[in-house]
Enzyme design. Structure first.
Site: not given
Ligand code: F6R
Length: 241
Positions: A67, A138, A143
């Site tokens: 993403d 998410h 979302e």
């Molecule tokens: C990142 C993404 C997000 C993260 C999620 C967790 O490309 O798509 O969905 O995987 O927000 O974020 P972290 O790993 O920073 O806790």
């Protein structure tokens, strides 16, 4: 769904890196979708080490970024692409044709969604899709409320994502929309992996593991994917309570 719980983030990361490594050994031209963010950093570390020490050959793989923030310059150090470059792409020998991501500078992001969907379809689907989980449940930028059948699309970011997303940026940044692979990509991937670590993910992981599949909580899609691998450390989820 298959759950594996590890004592430490290090063990967890190693296991996920091995899982992906095995797919690459079985299918050298595998197409692999990877999330950015903090969760997969240890996995990238593991794969980079394996490649550098000659244990793993990724010269025929293709990587697709999960993403991207819309409206943020891709050169900003908080963009998903910058994170992936820092943590992975720039640390292994890859040529440009092996790396795919949403170009957020195009005039028509909807067409960009189609381009990525077609790229994945032309490859026969994703061999691996590695995702983290947001504190609101998410997956990618899918979302709460996103249909399970969704493919690449523009997403309106939830308030929680706009706030927690600040952790990637050096200064306060307005985050409103994203462009993301969909939940159908996750359920159709040959090896869908949901990874979570640390106490910050404990509350949401408990909810996701307890609830039945519902589009109100995107990560609950794991309950309807037979081969989904839920890979966690004990801080993020402890089935023994
Ligand atoms: C990142 C993404 C997000 C993260 C999620 C967790 O490309 O798509 O969905 O995987 O927000 O974020 P972290 O790993 O920073 O806790």
């Amino acid at each position: 769904m298959n759950l594996q719980v590890f004592d430490t983030y290090k063990d967890l990361s190693r296991a996920v890196a091995d899982m992906i490594g095995q797919v690459i050994k079985d299918k050298p031209d595998a197409m692999i979708c990877i999330a950015s963010g903090h969760t997969p950093i240890g996995v990238f570390e593991g794969i980079v080490n394996d490649v550098q020490s000659g244990l793993l050959n990724i010269s025929r793989c293709t990587f697709v970024s999960l993403d991207e923030w819309l409206g943020i310059d891709p050169s900003d150090q908080g963009s998903c692409l910058s994170m992936l470059r820092r943590d992975f792409f720039d640390r292994v020998p890859l040529n440009q044709s092996q790396v795919h991501y949403f170009d957020v500078q195009v005039s028509n992001p909807e067409e960009e969604c189609l381009r990525i969907d077609q790229l994945i379809a032309s490859h026969g689907g994703l061999d691996v899709m590695l995702v983290g989980i947001g504190t609101n449940g998410h997956i990618g930028m899918n979302e709460p409320g996103t249909p399970f059948r969704s493919r690449s699309h523009i997403s309106e970011l939830a308030e929680e994502t706009r706030v927690t997303g600040q952790k990637y940026f050096t200064k306060k940044t307005t985050l409103t929309q994203g462009i993301t692979l969909g939940l159908a990509h996750f359920s159709e991937a040959k090896l869908p992996i949901l990874m979570a670590n640390g106490g910050r993910k404990k509350a949401i992981m408990e909810k996701v593991m307890r609830r039945r599949a519902s589009e109100r909580l995107p990560a609950t899609i794991i309950h309807q994917i037979q081969n989904a691998q839920v890979m966690v450390d004990r801080e993020a989820y402890n089935p023994e309570g």
